[in-house]
Design an enzyme around this catalytic site. Sequence first.
Site, PDB file in Angstrom:
ATOM      1  N   SER A 187      34.519  85.109 -79.092  1.00 36.15           N
ATOM      2  CA  SER A 187      34.134  85.145 -77.683  1.00 36.15           C
ATOM      3  C   SER A 187      34.797  86.301 -76.947  1.00 36.15           C
ATOM      4  CB  SER A 187      34.517  83.834 -77.000  1.00 36.15           C
ATOM      5  OG  SER A 187      33.670  82.794 -77.405  1.00 36.15           O
TER       6      SER A 187
ATOM      7  N   ASP B  12      28.473  85.303 -67.586  1.00 34.61           N
ATOM      8  CA  ASP B  12      29.723  85.117 -68.328  1.00 34.61           C
ATOM      9  C   ASP B  12      30.353  86.477 -68.616  1.00 34.61           C
ATOM     10  OD1 ASP B  12      31.761  83.968 -69.751  1.00 34.61           O
ATOM     11  OD2 ASP B  12      30.574  83.580 -71.556  1.00 34.61           O
TER      12      ASP B  12
ATOM     13  N   HIS C 262      34.451  83.014 -69.616  1.00 28.71           N
ATOM     14  CA  HIS C 262      34.984  81.738 -70.109  1.00 28.71           C
ATOM     15  C   HIS C 262      36.275  81.917 -70.912  1.00 28.71           C
ATOM     16  CE1 HIS C 262      32.781  82.641 -73.964  1.00 28.71           C
ATOM     17  NE2 HIS C 262      33.793  81.984 -74.476  1.00 28.71           N
TER      18      HIS C 262
END
Length: 587
Positions: A529, A432, A385
């Site tokens: 992230s 992911d 992502h």
Amino acid sequence: MRTQDSGAPTPDGFLGSTECLEKKFTRASCDLVFCPPWERCANGRCSCKLPYQCPREDVAPVCGRDGRKYLSYCQAMALSCRTKKPLMSHFGENCGVDDPKFSSSIDRDTGVVMLYIPDNGRSGGGGGGEELLVCGTLWDTAAANVACKEDKHPLGAASAGFVSLKSLITNPSYAMLPRSCVSVRCQGYETSLAECVIYDAARIGNRNVATATCYQATQAECEFMCVNSKCVFLNQTCDGVDDCGDRSDEMCCKRCRKDAFHCRTGVCVSREAVGDGMIDCLDGKDESPRNAKSTETHILLSNTETRANRQHLESKLYCGIPNSTTVDDEEEEEQRGRSSRVKRVVGGIPAKPTQIKWQVAIVEKGRINCGGAYIGGCWVLTAAHCVSSNRNVYLVNFSLWRKSRAQDTTDIVPVQDIHIHPMYNDSSYENDIALLQLQKLPFSDKCLEENPAISAVCVPWSLQLFQPNHTCSISGWGRTADARSSDVLLWANVSLIADCQRFYKDRFKPGMMCAGDLDGSVDSCQGDSGGPLVCEDDLGVSYLWGIVTWRDRCGQPGFPGVYTQVAHYFEWIRHHTGWPAVTRFNS
């Protein structure tokens, strides 16, 4: 373990869970154990290498039973692995068809194990050899299995024993038996006693000599059924000895019998394997400094060469061990002077300027929104992502501490290609994970200049390498407790959390894992992230265990951070990067 009518095993104080046993793990299951140097790990199974893939350093020639000379023990074993037949005879140069070859036999009357070992030219002539018995000192079922398999009994031995040579004086075979013996130590994977570790010969005197009773299938009640369908007694499981012949009796253990050593993966290994210089437990527990000991000095070359092969394979791969020669630059002093005013990530503290050498920042159009981890070569791992397929908008910053400006050790590298996992789901964050392939330097196969402030982190191949409650670390420039983004790189310790589905129900998918503290005191937050969750084994080697992916209510009790479990994607990573970049031991 007695079997019930349903086929389900009954509980045992040493054996592990029924779920583990039903997975039918064996010595070929490289999720739990290492492959030998002539095999490599793929899709959780050890498979045979081609002979040319064996190391060529620190090796000695081996004579085959086919009259050919092979470069090394590993090369001969690679061929045996592929043909499932004994190939090795002995170390040395006298390998012609007419030269003597190793052989073993089991005396039908007494069960005594006999060997013929070629002299390998030690006496200066070649063409001779010596008949020997096997001393009873180290003899166990693992070695007896090998002797019986070589004697055309595919399931190996029913039992291993020993007798006094003098007790056989009334037996007709006594006069023909040798009066010297050698000690033999086998792991159980061998197809011949020639492949085992054989110690120097000695006069028998009052020593006991080894015997073997080969296995015959019976209809009797089976206490423990091995994966290969052999039956062994319950007290033969979890004792560090390969009684089954495929090691399935040692793979699922809550604890070990006698003095066997228990690995955190649930595998029991022989006490002799502890501190012998060769890692048997995936996390190195058996070779941690507290278990160090001196190794034998009288073993023959097979064991020392196997150790040398393993060490050679490991030495070619540089990952997981930061370069300790780097000195943090002057910003460290600046950090110390202002540490009381730095806003902390939830439970985190500022890193030193070059402390986390595999941490990278992924820059998109001049902004750092995600982190990543350098895994060696020209490869960086991050969350899917965090990136799109447009490689031109990204740069990767290495050795960055302060987001607002580079330091002397910072290196900025363009992205050549982006590989997003083909099954990534942007609504559920399933799968992911993404690989960034870096652009090479002009006229070079490298993507980075030599830089002691940059090191690769190892990629784990097994989901069993680290267990729940293991303490690991997270790092990034994410939001702090007051929801502001940190200007300097922060890090914190977190614990691996089991059974994460209880917190997130159906949102928790395969390939995800949890870490943090259930009281919410430590967590990764927005802006972290793609960053690394790194776990260290008993030998100080660091592995990229997770990638920051998503979380609910950052830093709140009962909502631990969710990470992409890197080991779950090992084969996908290996497919893109090739072998050398991804594994420390199983290449």
